[in-house]
Design an enzyme around this catalytic site. Structure first.
Site, PDB file in Angstrom:
ATOM      1  N   CYS A 166      -4.342  -1.021  -2.045  1.00  0.00           N
ATOM      2  CA  CYS A 166      -4.907   0.316  -2.197  1.00  0.00           C
ATOM      3  C   CYS A 166      -4.726   0.781  -3.629  1.00  0.00           C
ATOM      4  O   CYS A 166      -3.820   0.341  -4.323  1.00  0.00           O
ATOM      5  CB  CYS A 166      -4.307   1.304  -1.206  1.00  0.00           C
ATOM      6  SG  CYS A 166      -2.548   1.570  -1.328  1.00  0.00           S
ATOM      7  N   CYS A 213       5.982  -0.519  -9.663  1.00  0.00           N
ATOM      8  CA  CYS A 213       6.533  -1.343  -8.588  1.00  0.00           C
ATOM      9  C   CYS A 213       7.959  -1.763  -8.934  1.00  0.00           C
ATOM     10  O   CYS A 213       8.331  -1.809 -10.108  1.00  0.00           O
ATOM     11  CB  CYS A 213       5.698  -2.606  -8.396  1.00  0.00           C
ATOM     12  SG  CYS A 213       4.080  -2.308  -7.684  1.00  0.00           S
ATOM     13  N   CYS A 225       0.871  -1.162   0.000  1.00  0.00           N
ATOM     14  CA  CYS A 225       0.000   0.000   0.000  1.00  0.00           C
ATOM     15  C   CYS A 225       0.910   1.215   0.000  1.00  0.00           C
ATOM     16  O   CYS A 225       2.113   1.085   0.227  1.00  0.00           O
ATOM     17  CB  CYS A 225      -0.911  -0.021   1.218  1.00  0.00           C
ATOM     18  SG  CYS A 225      -2.369   0.991   1.009  1.00  0.00           S
TER      19      CYS A 225
END
Length: 167
Positions: A88, A96, A12
């Protein structure tokens, strides 16, 4: 034959509530089968007190919980992840790190209880709703025959779980 534990990382943005709750839920309910972790792209540096209280009520050791960067899990010496789940909306759209080992990935979006304004009861209800949804999804993860699924099939099943909300 003993099955190895699967490493699961919940991501998140702030790593202060939803990913912390998911870590605690899988850490307790999946004990022995999974090693649960959580991290954030922009960690807040603190665990929300209501999230810590819910983890404690589950019997999860709250001393394990801390807000940390996902960089801890992307570098050399970090545990290799089998599954990476964003919880989220912000983290789902962020770039990422490249995870070693090509883990199965999924998005389990949950409204942010830390963003809810109002009195303590209103905020507590938001945490309980997030906790209930994450618990249901973790229970569905635990029911999967993971040893029989390849990475792509696992990813598809994890994606389906992300659509489930608590009843």
């Amino acid at each position: 034959m003993t099955q190895r534990r699967l490493n699961v990382l919940f991501l998140c943005t702030g790593n202060s509530a939803r990913s912390i709750l998911a870590e605690a839920l899988l850490g307790k309910l999946g004990e022995g089968r999974f090693e649960a972790y959580s991290a954030g792209s922009q960690p807040s540096g603190q665990v929300q007190p209501m999230a810590a209280d819910l983890a404690r009520s589950l019997g999860y050791p709250v001393e394990r919980l801390r807000s940390k960067s996902w960089d801890e899990f992307a570098g050399p010496g970090a545990p290799s992840m089998d599954i990476v789940i964003t919880v989220c909306d912000n983290a789902a759209g962020e770039a990422c790190p490249v995870w070693l080992g090509h883990p199965a990935t999924a998005h389990w979006g949950v409204p942010d209880p830390a963003a809810v304004q109002g009195d303590e009861d209103t905020r507590r209800q938001a945490y309980l709703a997030a906790f209930a949804t994450l618990r249901r999804r973790v229970e569905l993860l635990l029911a999967l025959p993971l040893e029989k699924l390849d990475r792509l099939a696992m990813q598809a099943k994890l994606g389906e779980i992300g659509e489930v909300v608590a009843r």
